[in-house]
Design a protein around this motif. Structure first.
Motif, PDB file in Angstrom:
ATOM      1  N   ARG A  30       0.847  -1.197   0.000  1.00  0.00           N
ATOM      2  CA  ARG A  30       0.000   0.000   0.000  1.00  0.00           C
ATOM      3  C   ARG A  30       0.880   1.244   0.000  1.00  0.00           C
ATOM      4  NH1 ARG A  30      -3.790   0.576   4.674  1.00  0.00           N
ATOM      5  NH2 ARG A  30      -1.970  -0.084   5.839  1.00  0.00           N
ATOM      6  N   PRO A  31       0.361   2.379  -0.473  1.00  0.00           N
ATOM      7  CA  PRO A  31       1.166   3.595  -0.493  1.00  0.00           C
ATOM      8  C   PRO A  31       1.663   4.000   0.898  1.00  0.00           C
ATOM      9  CG  PRO A  31      -0.740   3.861  -1.908  1.00  0.00           C
ATOM     10  CD  PRO A  31      -0.933   2.568  -1.170  1.00  0.00           C
ATOM     11  N   VAL A  32       2.873   4.542   0.929  1.00  0.00           N
ATOM     12  CA  VAL A  32       3.501   4.980   2.172  1.00  0.00           C
ATOM     13  C   VAL A  32       2.569   5.872   2.989  1.00  0.00           C
ATOM     14  CG1 VAL A  32       5.335   6.480   3.087  1.00  0.00           C
ATOM     15  CG2 VAL A  32       5.878   4.767   1.337  1.00  0.00           C
ATOM     16  N   LEU A  33       1.925   6.822   2.335  1.00  0.00           N
ATOM     17  CA  LEU A  33       1.102   7.808   3.032  1.00  0.00           C
ATOM     18  C   LEU A  33      -0.045   7.166   3.808  1.00  0.00           C
ATOM     19  CD1 LEU A  33       0.505  10.756   3.675  1.00  0.00           C
ATOM     20  CD2 LEU A  33      -0.664  10.946   1.464  1.00  0.00           C
ATOM     21  N   MET A  34      -0.586   6.082   3.297  1.00  0.00           N
ATOM     22  CA  MET A  34      -1.679   5.411   4.006  1.00  0.00           C
ATOM     23  C   MET A  34      -1.194   4.853   5.337  1.00  0.00           C
ATOM     24  SD  MET A  34      -3.707   3.521   0.893  1.00  0.00           S
ATOM     25  CE  MET A  34      -4.363   4.505  -0.468  1.00  0.00           C
ATOM     26  N   HIS A  35       0.000   4.303   5.354  1.00  0.00           N
ATOM     27  CA  HIS A  35       0.580   3.811   6.605  1.00  0.00           C
ATOM     28  C   HIS A  35       0.737   4.954   7.604  1.00  0.00           C
ATOM     29  CE1 HIS A  35       1.815  -0.283   5.233  1.00  0.00           C
ATOM     30  NE2 HIS A  35       1.906   0.311   4.045  1.00  0.00           N
ATOM     31  N   THR A  36       1.220   6.095   7.119  1.00  0.00           N
ATOM     32  CA  THR A  36       1.461   7.241   8.002  1.00  0.00           C
ATOM     33  C   THR A  36       0.163   7.738   8.618  1.00  0.00           C
ATOM     34  OG1 THR A  36       3.299   7.871   6.544  1.00  0.00           O
ATOM     35  CG2 THR A  36       2.558   9.501   8.140  1.00  0.00           C
ATOM     36  N   ILE A  37      -0.873   7.887   7.807  1.00  0.00           N
ATOM     37  CA  ILE A  37      -2.171   8.352   8.312  1.00  0.00           C
ATOM     38  C   ILE A  37      -2.691   7.412   9.389  1.00  0.00           C
ATOM     39  CG2 ILE A  37      -4.599   8.697   7.694  1.00  0.00           C
ATOM     40  CD1 ILE A  37      -3.588   9.670   4.930  1.00  0.00           C
ATOM     41  N   ARG A  39      -1.144   5.511  11.421  1.00  0.00           N
ATOM     42  CA  ARG A  39      -0.401   5.607  12.686  1.00  0.00           C
ATOM     43  C   ARG A  39      -1.024   6.654  13.605  1.00  0.00           C
ATOM     44  NH1 ARG A  39       4.188   2.070  13.629  1.00  0.00           N
ATOM     45  NH2 ARG A  39       4.184   0.765  11.764  1.00  0.00           N
ATOM     46  N   PHE A  40      -1.438   7.771  13.038  1.00  0.00           N
ATOM     47  CA  PHE A  40      -2.019   8.832  13.862  1.00  0.00           C
ATOM     48  C   PHE A  40      -3.452   8.523  14.262  1.00  0.00           C
ATOM     49  CE2 PHE A  40       1.684  10.993  12.378  1.00  0.00           C
ATOM     50  CZ  PHE A  40       1.992  11.879  13.405  1.00  0.00           C
ATOM     51  N   LEU A  41      -4.161   7.809  13.417  1.00  0.00           N
ATOM     52  CA  LEU A  41      -5.541   7.471  13.753  1.00  0.00           C
ATOM     53  C   LEU A  41      -5.626   6.394  14.829  1.00  0.00           C
ATOM     54  CD1 LEU A  41      -7.203   7.627  10.235  1.00  0.00           C
ATOM     55  CD2 LEU A  41      -7.397   9.276  12.105  1.00  0.00           C
ATOM     56  N   LEU A  42      -4.509   5.765  15.153  1.00  0.00           N
ATOM     57  CA  LEU A  42      -4.470   4.848  16.292  1.00  0.00           C
ATOM     58  C   LEU A  42      -4.495   5.604  17.614  1.00  0.00           C
ATOM     59  CD1 LEU A  42      -1.800   2.252  15.081  1.00  0.00           C
ATOM     60  CD2 LEU A  42      -4.256   1.852  15.356  1.00  0.00           C
ATOM     61  N   CYS A  43      -4.220   6.908  17.561  1.00  0.00           N
ATOM     62  CA  CYS A  43      -4.247   7.747  18.758  1.00  0.00           C
ATOM     63  C   CYS A  43      -5.665   8.283  18.950  1.00  0.00           C
ATOM     64  CB  CYS A  43      -3.264   8.907  18.615  1.00  0.00           C
ATOM     65  SG  CYS A  43      -1.570   8.385  18.347  1.00  0.00           S
ATOM     66  N   PRO A  44      -6.228   8.144  20.135  1.00  0.00           N
ATOM     67  CA  PRO A  44      -7.624   8.550  20.350  1.00  0.00           C
ATOM     68  C   PRO A  44      -7.856  10.031  20.052  1.00  0.00           C
ATOM     69  CG  PRO A  44      -6.787   7.258  22.203  1.00  0.00           C
ATOM     70  CD  PRO A  44      -5.610   7.570  21.339  1.00  0.00           C
ATOM     71  N   ASP A  45      -9.000  10.319  19.456  1.00  0.00           N
ATOM     72  CA  ASP A  45      -9.470  11.692  19.268  1.00  0.00           C
ATOM     73  C   ASP A  45      -8.454  12.567  18.531  1.00  0.00           C
ATOM     74  OD1 ASP A  45     -11.826  11.076  20.736  1.00  0.00           O
ATOM     75  OD2 ASP A  45     -10.694  11.342  22.591  1.00  0.00           O
ATOM     76  N   THR A  46      -7.857  12.021  17.477  1.00  0.00           N
ATOM     77  CA  THR A  46      -6.914  12.781  16.671  1.00  0.00           C
ATOM     78  C   THR A  46      -7.504  13.023  15.291  1.00  0.00           C
ATOM     79  OG1 THR A  46      -4.981  11.887  17.838  1.00  0.00           O
ATOM     80  CG2 THR A  46      -4.602  12.802  15.648  1.00  0.00           C
ATOM     81  N   GLU A  47      -7.522  14.272  14.879  1.00  0.00           N
ATOM     82  CA  GLU A  47      -8.025  14.659  13.563  1.00  0.00           C
ATOM     83  C   GLU A  47      -6.843  14.852  12.619  1.00  0.00           C
ATOM     84  OE1 GLU A  47     -10.392  18.440  11.614  1.00  0.00           O
ATOM     85  OE2 GLU A  47     -11.068  17.669  13.556  1.00  0.00           O
ATOM     86  N   VAL A  48      -6.879  14.182  11.489  1.00  0.00           N
ATOM     87  CA  VAL A  48      -5.751  14.186  10.556  1.00  0.00           C
ATOM     88  C   VAL A  48      -6.025  15.105   9.369  1.00  0.00           C
ATOM     89  CG1 VAL A  48      -4.388  12.784   8.961  1.00  0.00           C
ATOM     90  CG2 VAL A  48      -4.996  11.875  11.218  1.00  0.00           C
ATOM     91  N   VAL A  49      -5.058  15.952   9.069  1.00  0.00           N
ATOM     92  CA  VAL A  49      -5.093  16.818   7.895  1.00  0.00           C
ATOM     93  C   VAL A  49      -3.872  16.496   7.049  1.00  0.00           C
ATOM     94  CG1 VAL A  49      -5.084  19.192   7.042  1.00  0.00           C
ATOM     95  CG2 VAL A  49      -6.229  18.648   9.201  1.00  0.00           C
ATOM     96  N   VAL A  50      -4.093  16.133   5.800  1.00  0.00           N
ATOM     97  CA  VAL A  50      -2.995  15.819   4.877  1.00  0.00           C
ATOM     98  C   VAL A  50      -2.785  16.997   3.939  1.00  0.00           C
ATOM     99  CG1 VAL A  50      -2.203  14.276   3.049  1.00  0.00           C
ATOM    100  CG2 VAL A  50      -3.462  13.350   5.008  1.00  0.00           C
ATOM    101  N   VAL A  51      -1.543  17.433   3.818  1.00  0.00           N
ATOM    102  CA  VAL A  51      -1.211  18.542   2.928  1.00  0.00           C
ATOM    103  C   VAL A  51      -0.581  17.967   1.665  1.00  0.00           C
ATOM    104  CG1 VAL A  51      -0.054  20.769   2.713  1.00  0.00           C
ATOM    105  CG2 VAL A  51      -0.734  19.940   4.971  1.00  0.00           C
ATOM    106  N   LEU A  52      -1.241  18.207   0.516  1.00  0.00           N
ATOM    107  CA  LEU A  52      -0.781  17.697  -0.770  1.00  0.00           C
ATOM    108  C   LEU A  52      -0.793  18.815  -1.805  1.00  0.00           C
ATOM    109  CD1 LEU A  52      -2.717  14.313  -1.095  1.00  0.00           C
ATOM    110  CD2 LEU A  52      -0.233  14.564  -1.029  1.00  0.00           C
ATOM    111  N   ALA A  71      -9.885   5.652   5.748  1.00  0.00           N
ATOM    112  CA  ALA A  71      -9.499   6.253   7.027  1.00  0.00           C
ATOM    113  C   ALA A  71      -9.813   7.749   6.998  1.00  0.00           C
ATOM    114  CB  ALA A  71      -8.017   6.028   7.285  1.00  0.00           C
ATOM    115  N   PRO A  72     -10.484   8.282   8.018  1.00  0.00           N
ATOM    116  CA  PRO A  72     -10.919   9.687   7.980  1.00  0.00           C
ATOM    117  C   PRO A  72      -9.753  10.672   7.977  1.00  0.00           C
ATOM    118  CG  PRO A  72     -11.321   8.708  10.147  1.00  0.00           C
ATOM    119  CD  PRO A  72     -10.910   7.595   9.253  1.00  0.00           C
TER     120      PRO A  72
END
Length: 225
Positions: A30-37, A39-52, A71-72
């Protein structure tokens, strides 16, 4: 209080020697970025913003469809520099004085939950948390005359991400024009008068820069599984 993660993914793949940006390269299928996202969503109540970059966003949506990646996360357009990209992401958020924001390289897909949570906790207490590891190689500094001098490596640290801050303090720090010495978020924060606290980083929190790094990352993932 909310926890945010700004994942900066604007690489071109030039140093990697690929026509595909590093954040989209396959890592364990799978793409690297999906793994990175994730990782943060495993942390409770974390909102992820991806800059592209805008030119990469359609491709990212295609990849999400292809890999059924739901993944949100939200996507913000990057700027001409990492500085402007992070600033764009900060301005896209509705922040309060209590919020904490982590800024992370999109091509550091192996960061652990414990390190992320440690930076959030330390930033809440101290204002800013920067993961760093001891330097194991000998280091030399090259002067303007081309000559080099050895540096004492015991006093040096290699800096990683996520670099995590009280969100409003970081937003205020970014309310300045870009300067060449802004090499990371910590340097922007310090320029505004902030003090950073170092936390212990991880040798496995590698940045995908060269082809060998994909091989190393896959080895780490497979061994952990």
């Amino acid at each position: 209080m909310k926890h945010y993660a700004i994942i900066v993914a604007g690489g071109s793949g030039t140093r990697f020697g690929s026509n595909i940006p590093k954040q989209f390269l396959p890592l364990c299928g799978r793409p690297v970025l999906m793994h990175t996202i994730e990782r943060f969503l495993l942390c409770p109540d974390t909102e992820v913003v991806v800059v592209l970059p805008e030119l990469q966003q359609d491709y990212w949506r295609e990849l999400c469809h292809q890999y059924e990646f739901s993944a949100p996360h939200s996507v913000v357009s990057g700027g001409d520099s990492r500085f402007q990209s992070v600033k764009n992401a900060l301005l896209s958020l509705t922040l309060t004085e209590a919020d904490i924001v982590a800024v992370h390289d999109g091509v550091r897909p192996l960061v652990s939950t414990s390190l992320i949570l440690n930076t959030y906790k330390t930033a809440e207490q101290c204002g800013a948390a920067i993961p760093a590891t001891a330097v194991t190689d000998s280091v030399r500094q090259i002067g303007a005359d081309g000559q080099s001098v050895a540096l004492e490596r015991a006093s040096l640290r290699a800096v990683q991400t996520p670099q995590t801050f009280k969100a409003m303090e970081l937003l205020r720090a970014y309310d300045v024009p870009f300067e060449p010495f802004f090499t990371d978020d910590a340097s922007v924060y310090e320029h505004a008068g902030g003090k950073v606290t170092l936390v212990e980083g991880e040798t496995t929190n590698i940045k995908i820069t060269h082809p060998i790094d994909i091989t190393i990352a896959e080895h780490i993932i497979n061994n952990n599984e």
